[in-house]
Design an enzyme around this catalytic site. Structure first.
Site: not given
Ligand code: UD1
Ligand code: UDP
Length: 359
Positions: A205
């Site tokens: 991601h």
């Molecule tokens: C965010 C965090 C990242 C973290 C991750 C955990 C920032 C800059 N990034 O990344 O550090 O590791 O969360 O998962 O804060 N979207 C949906 N539905 C949702 C959420 C997101 O469709 O419920 C899609 C949207 O298109 C959005 C994209 O995912 O634009 C990115 O979501 P965003 O929260 O901006 O960043 P993450 O990649 O999720």
């Molecule tokens: N996780 C989850 N379901 C998923 C993917 C991740 O519950 O489909 C959990 C995972 O076990 C961990 C946390 O989400 O505890 C990690 O989140 P993510 O990878 O989104 O973000 P990061 O840790 O890189 O910020």
């Protein structure tokens, strides 16, 4: 009660961390839980509140997605309003997302003390949005709760020593609490016609991997070539990129929707190997003793690499495929993340801080 704490969460890993800390916190403090709404899909948000029995947020700001500036700015304005109304004694922030930075800024501008859970981590790659978020959040935090000794060293090198505590990692607390809970994991594996130990688990991601079609394409191509069954719970961001770019996903890669935390722990423990660019999942792989291949050039969790259980493979097909050929590590796994009691320790430090009024 010993004071009022506003906890700010917004993204998947923050719900998990706040589940562990909040459980301890609420025994001693009045906690006001603020969800920025950064993650909002059922599978990215409410599933965690239900499975982990987190009380419903007192506020859901429903900010949702957007470019970084707009998203962070919208959170800042909305958080400021809530914090002015609530007048907490302290603001608790988690990790390194845009919700973390907005929470830190909103609190600092109101002269509220900030406690940062997961302080001091550095990738030394400022192209990562998370690196900017964590550097800035650490700089204006009063209490810095470091999960690892490396995190404490990173802060010391930046001249930050006051208010720094080595607490261990609250994700270990969560994992230990929830690992034995029954989950839909076995049924999920069965529905995929897979057996425990008979698959690899993949998550992608990070902006660096999803925003570049060529990186994402080469990564998926390399994993397709490996032939082994791969379970891939696909983050909505990644699903969007794959479909926009029309990228092919080979048949051995079984794309599924993001799963809840209990299912994820099951999938991790039973995987033969984990491939990921997630921070949290690298740690969970290590704790479970499942070899991890990290699809990035660097990691904040350097101890897992030093211990031989995590391989940094980047996104080049050759390095990924050669990492997959490595034999299973035989080395010990030192206790990098503490002993699973970090949330209680953090709560004690907060109690002491609020009683004395200084770090
Ligand atoms: C965010 C965090 C990242 C973290 C991750 C955990 C920032 C800059 N990034 O990344 O550090 O590791 O969360 O998962 O804060 N979207 C949906 N539905 C949702 C959420 C997101 O469709 O419920 C899609 C949207 O298109 C959005 C994209 O995912 O634009 C990115 O979501 P965003 O929260 O901006 O960043 P993450 O990649 O999720
Ligand atoms: N996780 C989850 N379901 C998923 C993917 C991740 O519950 O489909 C959990 C995972 O076990 C961990 C946390 O989400 O505890 C990690 O989140 P993510 O990878 O989104 O973000 P990061 O840790 O890189 O910020």
């Amino acid at each position: 009660m010993n004071g009022k704490i506003c906890s700010i969460v917004g993204a998947r890993p923050q719900f998990i961390k706040a589940a562990a800390v909040g459980r301890e916190l609420r025994r001693r403090f009045a906690e006001v839980l603020i969800h920025t709404g950064q993650h909002y899909d059922e599978s990215m948000s409410s599933v965690f509140f239900e499975e982990l029995e987190i009380p419903p947020p007192d506020y859901n700001l429903d900010i949702r997605s957007g470019p970084h500036g707009r998203q962070t700015g919208a959170m800042l304005g909305a958080l400021e309003e809530v914090l002015i109304g609530e007048r907490p004694d302290l603001v608790l922030i988690y990790g390194d997302t845009n919700s973390t930075l907005a929470g830190a800024l909103a609190a600092a501008k109101l002269h509220l003390p900030i406690a940062h859970v997961e302080a001091g981590l550095r990738s030394f790659n400022r192209e990562m949005p998370e690196e900017i978020n964590r550097i800035l959040a650490d700089e204006i935090s009063t209490l810095l709760f470091c999960p690892t000794a490396t995190a404490v060293d990173n802060l010391r090198r930046e001249g930050v020593t006051s208010g720094v505590f080595l607490t261990g990692d609250v994700m270990l607390d969560a994992l230990m609490r929830y690992r034995e809970k029954p989950s839909g994991g076995p049924a999920l594996l069965q529905s995929l016609n897979l057996n425990p130990g008979g698959y690899r688990l993949l998550t992608i991601h990070r902006a660096g991997n999803t925003d570049s079609v060529s990186n994402l394409g080469s990564l998926l191509a390399a994993l397709g070539e490996s032939g082994t069954p791969i379970v891939f719970p696909v983050h909505p961001r990644t699903r969007g990129r794959i479909s926009e770019a029309g990228l092919a996903v080979a048949k051995n890669i079984r794309c599924i929707d993001p799963v809840g935390y209990l299912e994820m722990l099951f999938l991790e423990r039973n995987a033969d190997l984990i491939l990921t660019d997630s921070g949290g999942i690298q740690k969970e792989a290590y704790i479970f003793g499942v070899p991890c291949v990290t699809l990035r050039e660097e990691t904040e969790w350097v101890e897992t690499v030093a211990a031989g259980w995590n391989t940094l493979a980047g996104t080049a097909p050759e390095t990924i495929l050669s990492a997959l050929l490595r034999s299973r590590p035989k080395s010990e796994r030192p206790k990098i993340f503490g002993s699973g009691t970090s949330s209680a320790l953090i709560t004690d430090i907060l109690l002491d801080f609020l009683a004395r009024g200084s770090a």
